[in-house]
Design a protein around this motif. Structure first.
Motif, PDB file in Angstrom:
ATOM      1  N   PRO A   4       0.830  -1.214   0.000  1.00  0.00           N
ATOM      2  CA  PRO A   4       0.000   0.000   0.000  1.00  0.00           C
ATOM      3  C   PRO A   4       0.861   1.259   0.000  1.00  0.00           C
ATOM      4  N   LEU A   5       0.281   2.338  -0.506  1.00  0.00           N
ATOM      5  CA  LEU A   5       0.983   3.625  -0.516  1.00  0.00           C
ATOM      6  C   LEU A   5       0.735   4.333   0.813  1.00  0.00           C
ATOM      7  N   ASN A   6       1.774   4.898   1.382  1.00  0.00           N
ATOM      8  CA  ASN A   6       1.613   5.621   2.649  1.00  0.00           C
ATOM      9  C   ASN A   6       1.244   7.078   2.417  1.00  0.00           C
ATOM     10  N   LEU A   7       0.178   7.486   3.090  1.00  0.00           N
ATOM     11  CA  LEU A   7      -0.289   8.876   2.972  1.00  0.00           C
ATOM     12  C   LEU A   7      -0.228   9.564   4.336  1.00  0.00           C
ATOM     13  N   LEU A   8       0.394  10.723   4.373  1.00  0.00           N
ATOM     14  CA  LEU A   8       0.391  11.549   5.593  1.00  0.00           C
ATOM     15  C   LEU A   8      -0.361  12.834   5.280  1.00  0.00           C
ATOM     16  N   SER A  27     -19.890   6.853  -2.006  1.00  0.00           N
ATOM     17  CA  SER A  27     -19.779   5.832  -3.059  1.00  0.00           C
ATOM     18  C   SER A  27     -18.410   5.812  -3.725  1.00  0.00           C
ATOM     19  N   PRO A  28     -17.316   5.475  -3.057  1.00  0.00           N
ATOM     20  CA  PRO A  28     -17.307   5.066  -1.655  1.00  0.00           C
ATOM     21  C   PRO A  28     -16.982   6.241  -0.738  1.00  0.00           C
ATOM     22  N   ASP A  29     -17.143   6.007   0.564  1.00  0.00           N
ATOM     23  CA  ASP A  29     -16.728   7.006   1.559  1.00  0.00           C
ATOM     24  C   ASP A  29     -15.209   7.127   1.542  1.00  0.00           C
ATOM     25  N   LEU A  34      -9.817   5.111   0.132  1.00  0.00           N
ATOM     26  CA  LEU A  34      -8.379   4.929   0.353  1.00  0.00           C
ATOM     27  C   LEU A  34      -8.052   3.433   0.367  1.00  0.00           C
ATOM     28  N   ASP A  35      -8.897   2.671   1.018  1.00  0.00           N
ATOM     29  CA  ASP A  35      -8.704   1.230   1.105  1.00  0.00           C
ATOM     30  C   ASP A  35      -8.708   0.603  -0.297  1.00  0.00           C
ATOM     31  N   MET A  36      -9.699   0.977  -1.100  1.00  0.00           N
ATOM     32  CA  MET A  36      -9.807   0.406  -2.449  1.00  0.00           C
ATOM     33  C   MET A  36      -8.620   0.796  -3.327  1.00  0.00           C
ATOM     34  N   ALA A  37      -8.111   2.022  -3.087  1.00  0.00           N
ATOM     35  CA  ALA A  37      -6.990   2.494  -3.913  1.00  0.00           C
ATOM     36  C   ALA A  37      -5.653   1.932  -3.417  1.00  0.00           C
ATOM     37  N   GLY A  38      -5.684   1.241  -2.279  1.00  0.00           N
ATOM     38  CA  GLY A  38      -4.431   0.701  -1.733  1.00  0.00           C
ATOM     39  C   GLY A  38      -3.597   1.783  -1.059  1.00  0.00           C
ATOM     40  N   ILE A  39      -4.286   2.694  -0.367  1.00  0.00           N
ATOM     41  CA  ILE A  39      -3.574   3.779   0.334  1.00  0.00           C
ATOM     42  C   ILE A  39      -3.713   3.579   1.848  1.00  0.00           C
ATOM     43  N   ASN A  40      -2.579   3.578   2.521  1.00  0.00           N
ATOM     44  CA  ASN A  40      -2.556   3.426   3.969  1.00  0.00           C
ATOM     45  C   ASN A  40      -2.394   4.809   4.604  1.00  0.00           C
ATOM     46  N   LEU A  41      -3.361   5.202   5.419  1.00  0.00           N
ATOM     47  CA  LEU A  41      -3.298   6.509   6.051  1.00  0.00           C
ATOM     48  C   LEU A  41      -2.362   6.436   7.258  1.00  0.00           C
ATOM     49  N   LEU A  42      -1.177   7.023   7.112  1.00  0.00           N
ATOM     50  CA  LEU A  42      -0.217   6.999   8.225  1.00  0.00           C
ATOM     51  C   LEU A  42      -0.742   7.817   9.401  1.00  0.00           C
TER      52      LEU A  42
END
Ligand code: SF4
Ligand code: SF4
Length: 335
Positions: A4-8, A27-29, A34-42
């Motif tokens: 996943p990509l890390n997002l700050l 659609s989506p929330d 973020l989950d569907m896009a493979g983004i991990n919220l740091l």
């Protein structure tokens, strides 16, 4: 599956409205997106549980290169005052100005994203003499520069992505983040002010429900009137780059559908138009700001022709708060 990509996400000189708006993503929330896009919220100041030392540990680890930072989002403008010390906004618990953290973390980021017009160009925080010396990440108003400098490039050789808007539409943010995560976002996807072209290649005027009034220059004269708000009420939808009347907000609205003129909130300097937001400045009765791409002489000629041809229905409805004259009904077998 790739990592996943890390997002700050950091917030500085702003009202938090872009986060409030982001929470309206549907659609989506936002978290689903973020989950569907493979983004991990740091970390996000309003959405994350970590606090105090836990946060400073995350920031220090990113700055030291121990945690990879794929996307840095800043919401709110950079506060440089007083005297370029940044001390008007210290990042709590670190003893350092937020401005320095933004610089340090930007140097580690694959993509740097300015969320909202404050972070992009200075925005509302920079209005009124700008006592906090607020600026954008890579712009100071219309001028390139800002905190990071005109030549800043992120680790993947990208300038700052300016998701301008006051606030931003939630889907301008989620679409852009998803495009980045898909590896589908390059400089070609940005306009000359760094805004994602997915929304900035449109004009607010497109899809406006008042377009029929606009065609005949049947104009609103006071708040609540149904007519076009360009001539008297300050609407600059014909110049504003955004898709507010085709994408809509909260599934159904826009400033104009709510009865408010478009004030071009996606543009640098919108915060100080030099006149009342809800009044159209004119010289000799002719609006000063004219539609994009339209030579002045043509506009004046066309406007007077279309005014001469305005149907009675539009003339009456333009200055009423409800439809007074319904469109006439044409029957196929009229005798
Ligand atoms: S000028 Fe403004 S109110 Fe008039 S049609 Fe365009 S967007 Fe709508
Ligand atoms: S309609 Fe204009 S002022 Fe309103 S959100 Fe869109 S661009 Fe901003």
């Amino acid at each position: 599956m790739s990592d996943p990509l890390n997002l700050l996400w950091l917030q500085s000189g702003g009202c938090g409205g872009c986060t409030m708006s982001l929470l309206n993503a549907e659609s989506p929330d936002v978290l689903g997106c973020l989950d569907m896009a493979g983004i991990n919220l740091l970390w996000h100041p309003s959405l994350s549980l970590e606090t105090g030392l836990q946060v400073t540990n995350i920031l220090n680890d990113i700055a030291a290169g121990k945690i990879k930072l794929d996307i840095l989002c800043l919401e709110g403008s950079v506060i440089r005052g007083p005297n370029n010390t940044g001390k008007f906004h210290m990042l709590a618990g670190t003893g350092e100005p937020m401005m320095h953290w933004v610089e340090r973390l930007s140097a580690q980021a694959e993509y740097v994203v300015a969320v909202g017009t404050c972070a992009a160009y200075g925005g509302i925080t920079a209005a009124g003499g700008n006592p906090s010396d607020a600026c954008g990440m890579q712009y100071d108003g219309e001028k390139k520069g800002g905190l990071l400098g005109a030549d800043f490039r992120s680790k993947v050789n990208m300038p700052v992505v300016n998701i301008a808007g006051c606030p931003t539409h939630p889907n301008w943010v989620t679409d852009t983040l998803a495009e980045i995560a898909l590896g589908d976002f390059s400089e070609a996807n940005m306009d000359s002010l760094g805004r994602p072209r997915s929304y900035a290649d449109q004009l607010v005027h497109h899809g406006c429900t008042r377009n029929e009034f606009y065609e005949f220059k049947a104009s609103a004269e006071k708040p609540s009137d149904l007519g076009c708000m360009m001539e008297h009420m300050g609407c600059v939808g014909t110049q504003a780059h955004a898709d507010c009347n085709t994408r809509l907000w909260n599934g159904e609205g826009s400033c104009i559908r709510g009865g408010y003129a478009c004030i071009n909130c996606t543009a640098p300097g919108f915060e100080e138009p030099g006149h009342n937001f809800t009044q159209t400045p004119k010289i000799a009765g002719i609006p000063v700001g004219l539609p994009t791409d339209m030579p002045k002489a043509w506009f004046v000629a066309l406007a007077s022709l279309s005014k001469a041809a305005t149907p009675e229905r539009l003339k009456k409805n333009a200055v009423a708060d409800h439809i007074e004259v319904a469109p006439s009904i044409h029957l196929k077998n009229k005798r």
